[in-house]
Design a protein around this motif. Structure first.
Motif, short mmCIF file in Angstrom:
data_model
loop_
_atom_site.label_atom_id
_atom_site.label_comp_id
_atom_site.label_asym_id
_atom_site.label_seq_id
_atom_site.Cartn_x
_atom_site.Cartn_y
_atom_site.Cartn_z
N ALA A 28 -11.10 -4.92 -7.74
CA ALA A 28 -9.92 -5.79 -7.74
C ALA A 28 -8.64 -4.98 -7.62
CB ALA A 28 -9.91 -6.63 -9.02
N VAL A 29 -8.57 -3.83 -8.30
CA VAL A 29 -7.38 -2.99 -8.23
C VAL A 29 -7.20 -2.43 -6.81
CG1 VAL A 29 -6.36 -0.83 -9.05
CG2 VAL A 29 -7.34 -2.45 -10.68
N MET A 30 -8.30 -2.01 -6.19
CA MET A 30 -8.21 -1.48 -4.83
C MET A 30 -7.77 -2.57 -3.85
SD MET A 30 -11.02 0.39 -2.44
CE MET A 30 -10.93 1.97 -3.23
N ILE A 31 -8.32 -3.76 -4.01
CA ILE A 31 -7.95 -4.87 -3.13
C ILE A 31 -6.49 -5.25 -3.36
CG2 ILE A 31 -8.36 -7.32 -2.69
CD1 ILE A 31 -11.34 -6.74 -3.25
N MET A 32 -6.03 -5.19 -4.60
CA MET A 32 -4.63 -5.49 -4.89
C MET A 32 -3.71 -4.50 -4.17
SD MET A 32 -2.68 -5.94 -8.54
CE MET A 32 -3.03 -4.30 -9.09
N ALA A 33 -4.08 -3.23 -4.13
CA ALA A 33 -3.27 -2.25 -3.41
C ALA A 33 -3.19 -2.61 -1.93
CB ALA A 33 -3.86 -0.85 -3.59
N TRP A 34 -4.30 -3.08 -1.35
CA TRP A 34 -4.28 -3.46 0.06
C TRP A 34 -3.29 -4.59 0.30
CZ3 TRP A 34 -5.71 -1.21 4.33
CH2 TRP A 34 -6.68 -0.22 4.29
N PHE A 35 -3.36 -5.67 -0.49
CA PHE A 35 -2.47 -6.78 -0.14
C PHE A 35 -1.03 -6.50 -0.50
CE2 PHE A 35 -4.15 -8.75 -4.17
CZ PHE A 35 -2.95 -8.98 -4.84
N ILE A 36 -0.78 -5.62 -1.45
CA ILE A 36 0.60 -5.24 -1.76
C ILE A 36 1.21 -4.44 -0.60
CG2 ILE A 36 2.02 -3.74 -3.21
CD1 ILE A 36 0.33 -4.69 -5.58
N PHE A 37 0.52 -3.39 -0.16
CA PHE A 37 1.09 -2.52 0.87
C PHE A 37 1.14 -3.21 2.24
CE2 PHE A 37 -0.02 0.96 -2.14
CZ PHE A 37 1.27 1.43 -2.30
N LEU A 38 0.11 -3.99 2.58
CA LEU A 38 0.16 -4.70 3.85
C LEU A 38 1.23 -5.78 3.84
CD1 LEU A 38 -3.65 -5.08 4.70
CD2 LEU A 38 -2.00 -3.43 5.63
N GLY A 39 1.32 -6.51 2.74
CA GLY A 39 2.34 -7.55 2.63
C GLY A 39 3.75 -6.98 2.65
N ALA A 40 3.95 -5.83 2.01
CA ALA A 40 5.27 -5.19 2.01
C ALA A 40 5.66 -4.76 3.42
CB ALA A 40 5.28 -3.99 1.07
N ALA A 41 4.72 -4.22 4.18
CA ALA A 41 5.02 -3.80 5.54
C ALA A 41 5.40 -4.99 6.41
CB ALA A 41 3.82 -3.07 6.15
N VAL A 42 4.68 -6.09 6.29
CA VAL A 42 5.01 -7.29 7.06
C VAL A 42 6.36 -7.84 6.59
CG1 VAL A 42 4.31 -9.65 7.61
CG2 VAL A 42 2.61 -7.82 7.59
N GLY A 43 6.63 -7.75 5.30
CA GLY A 43 7.93 -8.19 4.79
C GLY A 43 9.08 -7.40 5.40
N VAL A 44 8.88 -6.12 5.63
CA VAL A 44 9.89 -5.30 6.29
C VAL A 44 10.09 -5.77 7.72
CG1 VAL A 44 10.33 -2.99 7.23
CG2 VAL A 44 9.70 -3.26 4.84
N ARG A 45 8.99 -6.02 8.42
CA ARG A 45 9.10 -6.47 9.81
C ARG A 45 9.84 -7.79 9.91
NH1 ARG A 45 6.93 -9.77 13.78
NH2 ARG A 45 7.04 -8.79 15.83
N GLU A 46 9.56 -8.67 8.99
CA GLU A 46 10.15 -10.00 9.02
C GLU A 46 11.54 -10.06 8.41
OE1 GLU A 46 8.66 -12.62 10.56
OE2 GLU A 46 7.18 -11.12 11.16
N GLY A 47 11.98 -8.98 7.80
CA GLY A 47 13.31 -8.96 7.19
C GLY A 47 13.36 -9.59 5.82
N TYR A 48 12.20 -9.70 5.15
CA TYR A 48 12.15 -10.30 3.82
C TYR A 48 12.15 -9.27 2.71
CZ TYR A 48 10.90 -14.63 6.18
OH TYR A 48 10.89 -15.73 6.98
N HIS A 49 12.31 -8.01 3.05
CA HIS A 49 12.27 -6.98 2.03
C HIS A 49 13.55 -7.01 1.21
CE1 HIS A 49 15.01 -4.46 4.40
NE2 HIS A 49 14.35 -4.94 5.43
N LEU A 50 13.50 -6.38 0.08
CA LEU A 50 14.63 -6.33 -0.83
C LEU A 50 15.76 -5.56 -0.18
CD1 LEU A 50 15.63 -6.96 -3.71
CD2 LEU A 50 14.71 -4.76 -4.39
N SER A 51 16.96 -6.11 -0.22
CA SER A 51 18.10 -5.41 0.35
C SER A 51 19.34 -5.74 -0.46
CB SER A 51 18.30 -5.78 1.81
OG SER A 51 18.60 -7.15 1.94
N PHE A 52 20.33 -4.91 -0.30
CA PHE A 52 21.60 -5.06 -1.00
C PHE A 52 22.65 -5.29 0.07
CE2 PHE A 52 25.21 -3.32 -3.49
CZ PHE A 52 25.14 -4.20 -4.56
N ASP A 53 23.00 -6.54 0.31
CA ASP A 53 23.82 -6.92 1.46
C ASP A 53 25.29 -7.15 1.15
OD1 ASP A 53 21.41 -6.90 2.70
OD2 ASP A 53 21.30 -9.04 3.07
#
Length: 181
Positions: free
Chosen positions: A55-80
């Motif tokens: 479960a911990v290994m799978i959690m790492a996968w969806f965190i890192f993959l989801g974060a990368a897609v969030g960057v592509r989509e512009g949903y990552h954390l930013s200070f605007d």
């Protein structure tokens, strides 16, 4: 050039979609594993020795993959806040600088993740019996996707294309005027 970048956006959009499906499937699978562990522990008074590390290994996968897609989509954390005070012409430059920093961070994730995986490759993960090098695969994959998606964003911005969602061109929003009443 724009046609090539549009094709690149479609490929990167497909890659992002695959990453999201893997992340979503991982979230469901992790939930199943945790439920199974709780059920077996409290109902059957036993334990699944592989459920927690899996479960911990799978959690790492969806965190890192989801974060990368969030960057592509512009949903990552930013200070605007700075963008509200500077002219609109400066915003693309600041976004590009941000994308370069994100790409550098992703490169570091992939580089050092590979180094860690190589060091841990000969050890076995307790409970799963597989190489500990696999623990760092999500870090390497997520970092690589961060680099790819950040470079795509910079290239599309340089060509005058808007950042797309899943490979589609985002339509330009018309400016609206407000009237005081």
């Amino acid at each position: 050039m724009q046609d090539g970048l549009k094709r690149l956006a479609l490929v990167m959009g497909g890659l992002a979609r695959i990453a999201l499906w893997i992340a979503g499937g991982g979230l469901v699978l992790m939930t199943v594993f945790v439920f199974a562990q709780v059920f077996v522990r409290y109902v059957m008074n036993d334990s699944l020795h592989w459920a927690e590390p899996a479960a911990v290994m799978i959690m790492a996968w969806f965190i890192f993959l989801g974060a990368a897609v969030g960057v592509r989509e512009g949903y990552h954390l930013s200070f605007d806040v700075l963008l509200y005070f500077l002219p609109k012409a400066v915003a693309p430059w600041l976004h590009t600088i941000s994308d370069f920093f994100v790409a550098a961070f992703g490169f570091g994730m992939a580089w050092y993740g590979w180094s860690l995986a190589a060091r841990a490759a000969n050890d076995l993960m307790p409970g799963l019996g597989i190489s500990r090098g696999f623990e760092f695969a999500p870090l390497i994959s997520g970092g690589t996707l961060l680099v790819l998606f950040s470079i795509e964003r910079v290239l599309r911005r340089a060509a005058g294309l808007h950042t797309a969602r899943f490979g589609e061109d985002a339509p330009e929003e018309p400016e609206t005027t407000t009237t005081g009443a």
